[in-house]
Each structure stands twice: as structure tokens, then as C-alpha cells.
Design a protein around this motif. Structure first.
Motif, PDB file in Angstrom:
ATOM      1  N   SER A  95     -14.714  -9.560  54.985  1.00  0.00           N
ATOM      2  CA  SER A  95     -14.269 -10.945  54.897  1.00  0.00           C
ATOM      3  C   SER A  95     -12.749 -10.997  54.803  1.00  0.00           C
ATOM      4  O   SER A  95     -12.123 -10.175  54.130  1.00  0.00           O
ATOM      5  CB  SER A  95     -14.887 -11.617  53.672  1.00  0.00           C
ATOM      6  OG  SER A  95     -14.243 -12.852  53.401  1.00  0.00           O
ATOM      7  N   GLU A  96     -12.173 -12.003  55.436  1.00  0.00           N
ATOM      8  CA  GLU A  96     -10.723 -12.187  55.347  1.00  0.00           C
ATOM      9  C   GLU A  96     -10.279 -12.571  53.945  1.00  0.00           C
ATOM     10  O   GLU A  96      -9.099 -12.433  53.597  1.00  0.00           O
ATOM     11  CB  GLU A  96     -10.252 -13.248  56.350  1.00  0.00           C
ATOM     12  CG  GLU A  96     -10.767 -14.645  56.129  1.00  0.00           C
ATOM     13  CD  GLU A  96     -12.097 -14.908  56.811  1.00  0.00           C
ATOM     14  OE1 GLU A  96     -12.456 -16.082  56.983  1.00  0.00           O
ATOM     15  OE2 GLU A  96     -12.785 -13.918  57.184  1.00  0.00           O
ATOM     16  N   ASP A  97     -11.212 -13.057  53.109  1.00  0.00           N
ATOM     17  CA  ASP A  97     -10.861 -13.400  51.735  1.00  0.00           C
ATOM     18  C   ASP A  97     -10.722 -12.172  50.844  1.00  0.00           C
ATOM     19  O   ASP A  97      -9.981 -12.195  49.857  1.00  0.00           O
ATOM     20  CB  ASP A  97     -11.915 -14.341  51.129  1.00  0.00           C
ATOM     21  CG  ASP A  97     -11.833 -15.756  51.684  1.00  0.00           C
ATOM     22  OD1 ASP A  97     -10.728 -16.316  51.697  1.00  0.00           O
ATOM     23  OD2 ASP A  97     -12.873 -16.279  52.110  1.00  0.00           O
ATOM     24  N   ARG A 119      -5.074 -14.057  49.139  1.00  0.00           N
ATOM     25  CA  ARG A 119      -4.640 -14.848  47.982  1.00  0.00           C
ATOM     26  C   ARG A 119      -5.571 -14.683  46.787  1.00  0.00           C
ATOM     27  O   ARG A 119      -6.772 -14.430  46.933  1.00  0.00           O
ATOM     28  CB  ARG A 119      -4.546 -16.336  48.363  1.00  0.00           C
ATOM     29  CG  ARG A 119      -3.448 -16.622  49.375  1.00  0.00           C
ATOM     30  CD  ARG A 119      -3.261 -18.100  49.643  1.00  0.00           C
ATOM     31  NE  ARG A 119      -2.179 -18.318  50.585  1.00  0.00           N
ATOM     32  CZ  ARG A 119      -0.899 -18.435  50.248  1.00  0.00           C
ATOM     33  NH1 ARG A 119      -0.550 -18.387  48.971  1.00  0.00           N
ATOM     34  NH2 ARG A 119       0.040 -18.622  51.164  1.00  0.00           N
ATOM     35  N   ASN A 120      -4.978 -14.867  45.625  1.00  0.00           N
ATOM     36  CA  ASN A 120      -5.715 -14.846  44.369  1.00  0.00           C
ATOM     37  C   ASN A 120      -6.276 -16.249  44.129  1.00  0.00           C
ATOM     38  O   ASN A 120      -5.519 -17.204  43.963  1.00  0.00           O
ATOM     39  CB  ASN A 120      -4.755 -14.458  43.235  1.00  0.00           C
ATOM     40  CG  ASN A 120      -5.423 -14.382  41.881  1.00  0.00           C
ATOM     41  OD1 ASN A 120      -6.504 -14.917  41.667  1.00  0.00           O
ATOM     42  ND2 ASN A 120      -4.768 -13.724  40.943  1.00  0.00           N
ATOM     43  N   PRO A 121      -7.617 -16.412  44.106  1.00  0.00           N
ATOM     44  CA  PRO A 121      -8.175 -17.764  43.958  1.00  0.00           C
ATOM     45  C   PRO A 121      -7.940 -18.389  42.591  1.00  0.00           C
ATOM     46  O   PRO A 121      -8.090 -19.596  42.432  1.00  0.00           O
ATOM     47  CB  PRO A 121      -9.673 -17.556  44.213  1.00  0.00           C
ATOM     48  CG  PRO A 121      -9.921 -16.120  43.879  1.00  0.00           C
ATOM     49  CD  PRO A 121      -8.669 -15.393  44.273  1.00  0.00           C
ATOM     50  N   ALA A 122      -7.538 -17.582  41.600  1.00  0.00           N
ATOM     51  CA  ALA A 122      -7.278 -18.125  40.273  1.00  0.00           C
ATOM     52  C   ALA A 122      -5.889 -18.737  40.157  1.00  0.00           C
ATOM     53  O   ALA A 122      -5.637 -19.547  39.261  1.00  0.00           O
ATOM     54  CB  ALA A 122      -7.433 -17.038  39.214  1.00  0.00           C
ATOM     55  N   THR A 123      -4.982 -18.351  41.067  1.00  0.00           N
ATOM     56  CA  THR A 123      -3.609 -18.848  40.990  1.00  0.00           C
ATOM     57  C   THR A 123      -3.084 -19.406  42.299  1.00  0.00           C
ATOM     58  O   THR A 123      -2.113 -20.161  42.305  1.00  0.00           O
ATOM     59  CB  THR A 123      -2.667 -17.709  40.549  1.00  0.00           C
ATOM     60  OG1 THR A 123      -2.660 -16.690  41.566  1.00  0.00           O
ATOM     61  CG2 THR A 123      -3.096 -17.110  39.221  1.00  0.00           C
ATOM     62  N   GLY A 124      -3.689 -19.007  43.401  1.00  0.00           N
ATOM     63  CA  GLY A 124      -3.162 -19.364  44.713  1.00  0.00           C
ATOM     64  C   GLY A 124      -2.073 -18.437  45.186  1.00  0.00           C
ATOM     65  O   GLY A 124      -1.569 -18.580  46.311  1.00  0.00           O
ATOM     66  N   ASP A 125      -1.663 -17.468  44.362  1.00  0.00           N
ATOM     67  CA  ASP A 125      -0.585 -16.552  44.726  1.00  0.00           C
ATOM     68  C   ASP A 125      -1.047 -15.552  45.778  1.00  0.00           C
ATOM     69  O   ASP A 125      -2.226 -15.185  45.852  1.00  0.00           O
ATOM     70  CB  ASP A 125      -0.105 -15.778  43.495  1.00  0.00           C
ATOM     71  CG  ASP A 125       0.539 -16.679  42.449  1.00  0.00           C
ATOM     72  OD1 ASP A 125       0.992 -17.781  42.820  1.00  0.00           O
ATOM     73  OD2 ASP A 125       0.578 -16.278  41.272  1.00  0.00           O
ATOM     74  N   GLU A 155      -9.120 -10.545  44.013  1.00  0.00           N
ATOM     75  CA  GLU A 155      -9.427 -11.043  45.361  1.00  0.00           C
ATOM     76  C   GLU A 155     -10.446 -12.164  45.357  1.00  0.00           C
ATOM     77  O   GLU A 155     -10.321 -13.140  46.091  1.00  0.00           O
ATOM     78  CB  GLU A 155     -10.022  -9.910  46.208  1.00  0.00           C
ATOM     79  CG  GLU A 155      -9.052  -8.961  46.824  1.00  0.00           C
ATOM     80  CD  GLU A 155      -9.717  -8.157  47.918  1.00  0.00           C
ATOM     81  OE1 GLU A 155      -9.337  -8.327  49.091  1.00  0.00           O
ATOM     82  OE2 GLU A 155     -10.615  -7.356  47.620  1.00  0.00           O
ATOM     83  N   MET A 156     -11.487 -11.990  44.547  1.00  0.00           N
ATOM     84  CA  MET A 156     -12.667 -12.856  44.650  1.00  0.00           C
ATOM     85  C   MET A 156     -12.808 -13.820  43.486  1.00  0.00           C
ATOM     86  O   MET A 156     -13.339 -14.906  43.634  1.00  0.00           O
ATOM     87  CB  MET A 156     -13.906 -11.952  44.790  1.00  0.00           C
ATOM     88  CG  MET A 156     -15.226 -12.658  44.916  1.00  0.00           C
ATOM     89  SD  MET A 156     -15.979 -12.807  43.284  1.00  0.00           S
ATOM     90  CE  MET A 156     -17.160 -14.108  43.600  1.00  0.00           C
ATOM     91  N   VAL A 178     -14.003 -19.082  45.364  1.00  0.00           N
ATOM     92  CA  VAL A 178     -13.198 -18.160  46.155  1.00  0.00           C
ATOM     93  C   VAL A 178     -12.046 -18.844  46.890  1.00  0.00           C
ATOM     94  O   VAL A 178     -10.984 -18.250  47.090  1.00  0.00           O
ATOM     95  CB  VAL A 178     -14.088 -17.362  47.140  1.00  0.00           C
ATOM     96  CG1 VAL A 178     -14.611 -18.274  48.252  1.00  0.00           C
ATOM     97  CG2 VAL A 178     -13.337 -16.159  47.697  1.00  0.00           C
ATOM     98  N   ASN A 179     -12.206 -20.120  47.268  1.00  0.00           N
ATOM     99  CA  ASN A 179     -11.111 -20.844  47.915  1.00  0.00           C
ATOM    100  C   ASN A 179     -11.367 -22.347  47.801  1.00  0.00           C
ATOM    101  O   ASN A 179     -12.460 -22.782  47.398  1.00  0.00           O
ATOM    102  CB  ASN A 179     -10.923 -20.419  49.390  1.00  0.00           C
ATOM    103  CG  ASN A 179     -12.191 -20.556  50.219  1.00  0.00           C
ATOM    104  OD1 ASN A 179     -12.884 -21.558  50.139  1.00  0.00           O
ATOM    105  ND2 ASN A 179     -12.499 -19.551  51.031  1.00  0.00           N
ATOM    106  N   ASP A 180     -10.369 -23.130  48.145  1.00  0.00           N
ATOM    107  CA  ASP A 180     -10.479 -24.587  48.015  1.00  0.00           C
ATOM    108  C   ASP A 180     -11.550 -25.162  48.929  1.00  0.00           C
ATOM    109  O   ASP A 180     -12.221 -26.142  48.582  1.00  0.00           O
ATOM    110  CB  ASP A 180      -9.132 -25.249  48.318  1.00  0.00           C
ATOM    111  CG  ASP A 180      -8.127 -25.062  47.188  1.00  0.00           C
ATOM    112  OD1 ASP A 180      -8.552 -24.748  46.057  1.00  0.00           O
ATOM    113  OD2 ASP A 180      -6.920 -25.239  47.437  1.00  0.00           O
TER     114      ASP A 180
END
Length: 488
Positions: A185-187, A34-40, A100-101, A336-338
Motif C-alpha cells: 500500500s502507498e500508505d 505521512r504519519n496519520p496521527a500528525t499529518g507530518d 505509518e498506520m 489511516v488517512n482523512d
């Protein structure tokens, strides 16, 4: 989402990279990146399993002897071609890293330059592996010391520098003649998969490098580390996970390189050039949005200049634009994530709840995306978690001290010892403090210290071994002593 992403995605292999090609996971399963800036969702990537581990190891072992015997100049040429290709594809890599990041494209371009440099550096080191021949002091023969590749290596890489943390491990391993399997990393697996394809385009033989993206890191890494042919593990990540891997490595006495957590102090003494110190603090704290193991975690400022310094720092950090990394003018991208954002918010909220003063920021920002406001916080009570835990976000925690001895004691009052920084102008003080700071890396009057030509590593619970520099390739070489009889 930038329009160029669709074209870029078409060039990225989305399967596990095994035997020089992209292939679906043995189970057929995938996971979303997922894109951390949009959640997409950016892409669905192969979710590797233990069966894929077996395939990767089998292909690595099939070519291990041939790669180890490949002339150093040939290995160097492959790495140099990889450097050229990464540099040529810098815009594609930078956009992928940003998507990604989350970091701004300008910083992603900086990572590409930095990451590619490890390939050039270790292409040069490949032809400088040496040993020695001496006559035994007793005269009863010769002592011959050689360096040989350790063998099959595992690299476990983090999300915050998805290209550079790969090249910093892959470069010396390949230069030394080792085969390597990477668990990214899975991210951020896309950047590593594109890097694997780039190595293939540079002429790296199939099987020498494999990449196994997975959501089941525990089982996949455990299977890799307990395979009887595995010889070394290199890990960059938290100290907590590093301790688990060290325990697992003991089962087969694997060689280990561990670049673990940090709690970097940034000291500002009363004789510092405050303009330079503020610039350095912004660089040391806000580079990569603070999501770096070398980021300044505690800003320690001598009390006589603390208020002036903190005011200037808060003004600079508070003015930084936050947004998607591909938008012009963005200085700080998303977390990078919530999960990471919630952890950062909890550290700030706990300190503020105990009486700390938030000078700017101090809150999560409305979505979409995982954004946190650039923050400066001071008057922090002793014992606050924000002073002992790695923040890994855009939060500068300022603490005062009275004397030089107090500042050094505060800097060293941690279980960690990766990076450290201090600003001063008195040459005697610079020499004293540099000597007394307990860290593997010390920046004097500079806020960015990483350099492919310098050893990167920490002491105490920040890790074992070094990456980069002439020391980096030594982590992938065994020493062999051959006792020859007297010459006749």
C-alpha cells in the motif's frame, strides 16, 4: 514524533527493492509517506514505474529455477532466520507500523508477533510438501503425484496490517519455492521495505523477493499481471478492487488468492455470558481501531439482553483513550488517512440522520491527525449503509433480533462471508449456529480468531482460497501427475 524514529529511519531502505538492494525508481520520482496521527511526512519513497516492473521480473526470472530447486530444508532455514530477525527487531518494526498506520504500539507489537509467526510456520511447512505414489487400479502402471512451485507470484498488500499481510503471503511463496514481487500500500510501504531488507539479512538470495512501492498502482499492477511469466496473484483488499484483479487474472488464467471485504456479524444470544460477550465485542470491533477485514461490522444482540449489553459496550468503548499510537495509554489511534475518516463519518451521519441513536462518540475529533471518536450506535433503520458497507473504523453498530432463527438470518443477509462471531452457552445452540453461519471463519465465544496455523479465508464475495495453516502453502503449489509404466 518519537526521538527513536530518526535512528529507525536510517535502517529503512527508501528505494524500490530489486535484486537484493534498494534503488531509486527508474524515473527518479518519489512520494511522501505521512504519519496519520500528525499529518507530518515520515519519508519520501521511490515511486516505482513500469520500467521498474521489468527490472524486478527480470531478476526474479533469473533466479527462479535455482530457488525452486533449492532444497526445502535450505528454504526453511532462510524463513526461520527471517523469523528470528523480525522477532529480534520487533521494537523497530512496531514503531514503524505505528508511525505509518496509526495503531497503538502495543497492538503493533502484537502484529509483529503474529506476522513473524507466519515465517516460523511456513519454515516448518516447507519440508512437509508431499505427493503420493499409488498403483493404478487397472494395474497398468503407477500414478505419481508431485507438488511443484507455481512460479512467479505477485502479492498486493493492504495498509492495515503492513507486516502480517506481507509475511502471510511471502512465507508460503518462499517455502514452496516461488519468487515473489510485492506491491505494498502507498500508505504503508516502509514496513514492507524493512521486511525485504530483513529477508536479505536472513540470507534470501537476491532477486527472489522484490518490493515495488508506487502511487501508480493501476499501471504497475496491470503490467505485472499481464507479464507472460507471471503465474499467480495474491490480493488482500476490497471486493471492488478484487473483482478488477480477477478480471485481469483471467487474461492469462493466473492462479488467484483473494482475501476481500467483509461484513462480519457478532451475535449475542440470550444465554450468553454477557461479561465475556462484551469483552469479545470490544476485541472483535476495536482491535486495530476497527480497521480490519475481520472486525465485527454488525453487533446483533437478542432483544431480551440488548439494552444491558449495549449499555455495557457503550461504557467500555466510550472510555477508550484516543491519541497518537506511541503515547502511553492510547487505546485507539488515528484513522489511516482523512479520506477513510470522512467515509466512516458519512456512514454514521447517514444512520443518525435517519433516526439511529448514537450512544457514545459519533464525530471526528479535532486535529492534527485523522482521528474519529470510538462510537456505539443503535436503533439503526433497516437499509442503512452502515449495515451493508464495511465500516473499517472504531464504530460499533448494534441491531436487535428476536429469535435464534432471526439472528442467523440477519447474520447471513450479506453478500460477504469472511469472519463471524457468536456468544452462547447452550451446547446444542453452539453446534446449530456454527453449522448454519455462512462464513469461512467462525469464532465461538471468542473475539479474536486469526491464527497462523489455521486457514484464513472467506466465502461468497469475501474471496477465494486460504492463507495460513497447511492450506496456505497449497496456494503456491501446482499438482503434477506422472504416469509410470508397470515396474519390471
Amino acid at each position: 514524533m518519537p526521538a527513536a524514529f530518526d535512528d529507525l529511519l536510517a535502517t529503512v531502505p527508501l528505494g524500490a527493492w530489486i535484486n537484493g538492494r534498494s534503488r531509486p525508481a527508474s524515473s527518479g520520482a518519489t512520494f511522501d509517506v505521512r504519519n496519520p496521527a500528525t499529518g507530518d511526512v515520515l519519508a519520501a519513497v521511490a515511486d516505482s514505474t513500469v520500467d521498474d516492473v521489468t527490472a524486478a521480473i527480470d531478476t526474479a526470472n533469473a533466479v527462479a529455477d535455482e530457488w525452486a530447486a533449492t532444497p526445502p530444508r535450505v528454504r526453511a532455514d532462510v524463513l526461520r532466520r527471517a523469523f528470528d530477525l523480525v522477532t529480534e527487531r520487533r521494537d523497530q518494526f512496531a514503531l514503524l507500523i505505528t508511525l505509518e498506520m496509526g495503531k497503538p504500539v502495543a497492538e503493533s507489537l502484537g502484529e509483529v508477533t503474529y506476522g513473524a509467526e507466519f515465517l516460523r510456520w511456513f519454515s516448518e511447512e516447507a519440508v512437509r510438501i508431499n505427493g503420493r505414489v499409488t498403483t493404478a487400479p487397472s494395474g497398468n502402471g503407477q500414478i505419481v503425484v508431485t507438488k511443484e512451485p507455481v512460479g512467479l507470484c505477485l502479492a498486493v498488500t493492504p495498509w492495515n496490517f503492513p507486516l502480517a499481510m506481507g509475511t502471510r503471503k511471502i512465507g508460503p511463496a518462499l517455502a514452496a519455492g516461488c519468487t515473489m514481487i510485492v506491491k505494498p500500500s502507498e500508505d504503508t510501504p516502509l514496513t514492507m521495505l524493512l521486511l525485504a531488507k530483513t529477508f536479505a539479512d536472513a540470507g534470501l538470495p537476491a532477486g527472489v523477493l522484490s518490493v515495488l512501492p508506487t502511487m501508480n498502482a493501476v499501471d504497475v499492477v496491470d503490467s505485472l499481471m499481464h507479464h507472460p511469466t507471471m503465474r499467480k496473484v495474491s490480493f488482500t483488499g476490497s471486493t471492488q478492487v478484487g473483482k478488477i484483479l480477477l478480471a485481469q487474472a483471467s487474461d492469462q488464467v493466473l492462479r488467484t488468492s483473494m482475501e476481500l471485504g467483509g461484513n462480519a456479524p457478532f451475535l449475542v444470544f440470550d444465554d450468553a455470558d454477557l461479561d465475556a460477550a462484551v469483552d469479545g465485542a470490544v476485541a472483535a470491533k476495536m482491535r486495530n481501531g476497527g480497521e480490519a477485514c475481520t472486525a465485527a461490522n454488525r453487533i446483533l444482540v437478542q432483544n431480551s439482553v440488548r439494552e444491558e449489553f449495549t449499555s455495557r459496550l457503550a461504557a467500555r468503548i466510550g472510555a477508550m483513550d484516543v491519541g497518537p499510537g506511541w503515547e502511553e495509554g492510547t487505546a485507539v489511534g488515528p484513522i489511516v488517512n482523512d479520506r477513510q475518516r470522512e467515509r466512516i463519518a458519512a456512514l454514521v451521519d447517514e444512520a443518525a440522520g435517519n433516526g439511529a441513536r448514537v450512544r457514545t462518540g459519533g464525530a471526528s475529533l479535532d486535529g492534527p491527525g485523522s482521528f474519529y471518536a470510538p462510537t456505539v450506535i443503535d436503533n439503526i433503520p433497516a437499509g442503512s449503509a452502515i449495515l451493508t458497507e464495511e465500516i473499517f473504523g472504531p464504530v460499533a453498530a448494534v441491531v436487535g433480533f428476536e429469535t435464534e432463527d432471526d439472528g442467523v438470518a440477519l447474520a447471513n443477509s450479506t453478500d460477504y462471508g469472511l469472519a463471524s462471531y457468536f456468544y452462547a452457552t447452550d451446547i446444542a445452540r453452539i453446534q446449530r449456529v456454527a453449522r448454519r453461519i455462512q462464513a469461512g471463519m467462525v469464532g465461538v465465544n471468542r473475539g479474536v480468531i486469526s491464527d497462523p496455523a489455521a486457514p484464513f479465508g472467506g466465502i461468497k464475495q469475501s474471496g477465494l482460497g486460504s492463507e495460513g495453516g497447511s492450506e496456505g502453502i497449497g496456494e503456491y503449489l501446482d499438482t503434477k501427475y506422472v504416469a509410470l509404466p508397470p515396474s519390471v
